[in-house]
Design a protein around this motif. Structure first.
Motif, PDB file in Angstrom:
ATOM      1  N   PHE A   8       0.843  -1.249   0.172  1.00  0.00           N
ATOM      2  CA  PHE A   8      -0.011   0.025  -0.079  1.00  0.00           C
ATOM      3  C   PHE A   8       0.870   1.157  -0.011  1.00  0.00           C
ATOM      4  N   ILE A   9       0.772   2.127  -1.275  1.00  0.00           N
ATOM      5  CA  ILE A   9       1.434   3.255  -1.372  1.00  0.00           C
ATOM      6  C   ILE A   9       0.797   4.466  -1.455  1.00  0.00           C
ATOM      7  N   THR A  10       0.848   5.284  -0.524  1.00  0.00           N
ATOM      8  CA  THR A  10       0.139   6.781  -0.648  1.00  0.00           C
ATOM      9  C   THR A  10       1.039   7.855  -1.085  1.00  0.00           C
ATOM     10  N   PHE A  11       0.361   8.944  -1.695  1.00  0.00           N
ATOM     11  CA  PHE A  11       1.034  10.282  -1.954  1.00  0.00           C
ATOM     12  C   PHE A  11       0.224  11.117  -1.105  1.00  0.00           C
ATOM     13  N   GLU A  12       1.115  12.158  -0.432  1.00  0.00           N
ATOM     14  CA  GLU A  12       0.415  13.046   0.129  1.00  0.00           C
ATOM     15  C   GLU A  12       1.328  14.481  -0.051  1.00  0.00           C
ATOM     16  N   GLY A  13       0.743  15.775   0.157  1.00  0.00           N
ATOM     17  CA  GLY A  13       1.127  17.146  -0.218  1.00  0.00           C
ATOM     18  C   GLY A  13       0.038  18.075  -0.155  1.00  0.00           C
ATOM     19  N   ILE A  14       0.646  19.230  -0.093  1.00  0.00           N
ATOM     20  CA  ILE A  14      -0.401  20.282  -0.370  1.00  0.00           C
ATOM     21  C   ILE A  14      -0.889  20.341  -1.529  1.00  0.00           C
ATOM     22  N   ASP A  15      -2.197  21.146  -1.624  1.00  0.00           N
ATOM     23  CA  ASP A  15      -2.876  21.352  -2.981  1.00  0.00           C
ATOM     24  C   ASP A  15      -1.958  22.052  -3.980  1.00  0.00           C
ATOM     25  N   GLY A  16      -1.804  21.352  -5.218  1.00  0.00           N
ATOM     26  CA  GLY A  16      -1.203  21.703  -6.429  1.00  0.00           C
ATOM     27  C   GLY A  16       0.342  21.490  -6.238  1.00  0.00           C
ATOM     28  N   SER A  17       0.585  20.320  -5.349  1.00  0.00           N
ATOM     29  CA  SER A  17       2.171  20.023  -5.356  1.00  0.00           C
ATOM     30  C   SER A  17       2.532  18.821  -6.333  1.00  0.00           C
ATOM     31  N   GLY A  18       1.504  18.512  -6.970  1.00  0.00           N
ATOM     32  CA  GLY A  18       1.942  17.586  -8.134  1.00  0.00           C
ATOM     33  C   GLY A  18       1.658  16.032  -7.761  1.00  0.00           C
ATOM     34  N   ILE A 127     -10.816   2.461  11.102  1.00  0.00           N
ATOM     35  CA  ILE A 127      -9.712   2.431   9.745  1.00  0.00           C
ATOM     36  C   ILE A 127      -8.728   1.321  10.222  1.00  0.00           C
ATOM     37  N   GLY A 128      -7.718   1.529  11.001  1.00  0.00           N
ATOM     38  CA  GLY A 128      -6.695   0.693  11.582  1.00  0.00           C
ATOM     39  C   GLY A 128      -5.626   0.316  10.548  1.00  0.00           C
ATOM     40  N   THR A 129      -5.646   0.946   9.346  1.00  0.00           N
ATOM     41  CA  THR A 129      -4.576   0.693   8.277  1.00  0.00           C
ATOM     42  C   THR A 129      -3.789   1.776   8.129  1.00  0.00           C
ATOM     43  N   GLU A 130      -2.548   1.497   8.164  1.00  0.00           N
ATOM     44  CA  GLU A 130      -1.504   2.691   7.567  1.00  0.00           C
ATOM     45  C   GLU A 130      -0.838   2.057   6.353  1.00  0.00           C
ATOM     46  N   PRO A 131      -0.384   2.806   5.467  1.00  0.00           N
ATOM     47  CA  PRO A 131       0.371   2.691   4.295  1.00  0.00           C
ATOM     48  C   PRO A 131       1.828   1.953   4.687  1.00  0.00           C
ATOM     49  N   ASP A 132       2.167   1.183   3.535  1.00  0.00           N
ATOM     50  CA  ASP A 132       3.720   0.766   3.695  1.00  0.00           C
ATOM     51  C   ASP A 132       4.545   1.847   3.405  1.00  0.00           C
ATOM     52  N   VAL A 133       4.223   2.556   2.449  1.00  0.00           N
ATOM     53  CA  VAL A 133       5.164   3.645   2.198  1.00  0.00           C
ATOM     54  C   VAL A 133       4.337   4.906   1.871  1.00  0.00           C
ATOM     55  N   THR A 134       4.910   6.265   2.268  1.00  0.00           N
ATOM     56  CA  THR A 134       4.124   7.310   2.014  1.00  0.00           C
ATOM     57  C   THR A 134       4.872   8.383   1.489  1.00  0.00           C
ATOM     58  N   PHE A 135       4.660   8.983   0.018  1.00  0.00           N
ATOM     59  CA  PHE A 135       5.478   9.892  -0.610  1.00  0.00           C
ATOM     60  C   PHE A 135       4.965  11.219  -0.249  1.00  0.00           C
ATOM     61  N   VAL A 136       5.703  12.177   0.182  1.00  0.00           N
ATOM     62  CA  VAL A 136       5.370  13.518   0.207  1.00  0.00           C
ATOM     63  C   VAL A 136       6.079  14.385  -0.763  1.00  0.00           C
ATOM     64  N   GLU A 182      10.331   5.963   9.189  1.00  0.00           N
ATOM     65  CA  GLU A 182      10.240   4.699   8.320  1.00  0.00           C
ATOM     66  C   GLU A 182       9.423   4.268   7.117  1.00  0.00           C
ATOM     67  N   ARG A 183       8.378   5.128   7.259  1.00  0.00           N
ATOM     68  CA  ARG A 183       7.195   5.259   6.393  1.00  0.00           C
ATOM     69  C   ARG A 183       7.210   6.132   5.122  1.00  0.00           C
ATOM     70  N   PHE A 184       7.622   7.510   5.600  1.00  0.00           N
ATOM     71  CA  PHE A 184       7.614   8.571   4.756  1.00  0.00           C
ATOM     72  C   PHE A 184       8.995   8.872   4.064  1.00  0.00           C
ATOM     73  N   LEU A 185       8.723   9.307   2.901  1.00  0.00           N
ATOM     74  CA  LEU A 185       9.963   9.546   1.868  1.00  0.00           C
ATOM     75  C   LEU A 185       9.421  11.121   1.446  1.00  0.00           C
ATOM     76  N   VAL A 186      10.278  12.005   1.676  1.00  0.00           N
ATOM     77  CA  VAL A 186      10.033  13.271   1.277  1.00  0.00           C
ATOM     78  C   VAL A 186      10.628  13.501   0.131  1.00  0.00           C
ATOM     79  N   ILE A 187      10.044  14.039  -1.076  1.00  0.00           N
ATOM     80  CA  ILE A 187      10.312  14.541  -2.378  1.00  0.00           C
ATOM     81  C   ILE A 187      10.485  15.862  -2.699  1.00  0.00           C
ATOM     82  N   ASP A 188      11.323  16.402  -3.368  1.00  0.00           N
ATOM     83  CA  ASP A 188      11.384  17.824  -3.701  1.00  0.00           C
ATOM     84  C   ASP A 188      10.523  17.808  -5.006  1.00  0.00           C
ATOM     85  N   GLY A 189       9.398  18.780  -4.786  1.00  0.00           N
ATOM     86  CA  GLY A 189       8.436  18.573  -5.888  1.00  0.00           C
ATOM     87  C   GLY A 189       8.956  19.914  -6.911  1.00  0.00           C
ATOM     88  N   ALA A 190       9.699  20.688  -6.587  1.00  0.00           N
ATOM     89  CA  ALA A 190      10.116  21.952  -7.325  1.00  0.00           C
ATOM     90  C   ALA A 190      11.042  21.872  -8.331  1.00  0.00           C
TER      91      ALA A 190
END
Length: 220
Positions: A8-18, A127-136, A182-190
């Motif tokens: 389970f992979i999720t993507f997070e970020g502010i609006d308009g981040s891509g 809910i009780g479910t968390e992603p395995d990986v989350t990209f911000v 351990e879950r989050f990976l922050v990616i430079d979207g600029a």
């Protein structure tokens, strides 16, 4: 029966981040690599959740209180899990979702009121479910908001709260990444879209390899 649980992979970020674009591109790349992938989004992803989506993303910014929003998003998420995410994971597929519970932790739990405790309580209960990986996908709030408003769509209720909310959200996501490295990976979207996509794919493949992810096989 299927031998492997999916990832389970999720993507997070502010609006308009891509993040929506990057979620789609990762899904396409992983399919090209031979993986079974389900691409979905929140709020939404199932018939019932999509109906709730229009309630929370359209209309006046003050349409709902933060407390009501928490209940609506949790109801949508539960239906999404039951109808789409859990079945796909049980079949060994990779599920990629554009937003999940971390968005509720930020938008309703942090910036729309000091309600993180209530958000986490409902999450644990229903809910009780968390992603395995989350990209911000990290982005300057002013740039992201301009991009989001430039879409000129109907789902702009949260964008209408202004840049101040987006700044709180950006910092909140970065704080979550520090809290759960351990879950989050922050990616430079600029950067150029292709550069961002290449980084996301490389890191996703590394995580899938670490998890031993592979196409599920039939057990006789």
């Amino acid at each position: 029966m299927k031998a492997e649980r999916g990832i389970f992979i999720t993507f997070e970020g502010i609006d308009g981040s891509g993040k929506s674009t990057q979620a789609r591109r990762l899904a396409e790349a992983l399919r090209d690599a031979g993986h079974e992938v389900v691409l979905t989004r929140e709020p939404g992803g199932s018939e019932g959740a999509e109906q709730i989506r229009s309630l929370v993303l359209e209309g006046d910014p003050d349409r709902w209180s933060p407390e009501t929003e928490i209940l609506l998003f949790t109801a949508a998420r539960r239906d999404h899990l039951e109808k789409r995410i859990w079945p796909a994971l049980e079949e060994g597929k990779i599920v990629i979702s554009d937003r999940f519970a971390d968005s509720t932790r930020m938008y309703q739990g942090l910036s729309r009121g000091d309600l993180r405790e209530q958000v986490d309580g409902l999450h644990a209960m229903m809910i009780g479910t968390e992603p395995d990986v989350t990209f911000v996908i990290d982005m300057d709030p002013g740039v992201g908001l301009a991009r989001a408003k430039g879409r000129q769509g109907t789902e702009e209720r949260f964008e209408d709260f202004g840049e101040g909310l987006q700044r709180q959200m950006r910092q909140g996501f970065l704080d979550l990444a520090t809290e759960h490295p351990e879950r989050f990976l922050v990616i430079d979207g600029a950067r150029a879209m292709d550069e961002v996509a290449a980084d996301v794919l490389r890191l996703a493949l590394e995580r899938l390899s670490e998890a031993g992810a592979r196409q599920p096989v039939e057990v006789q």
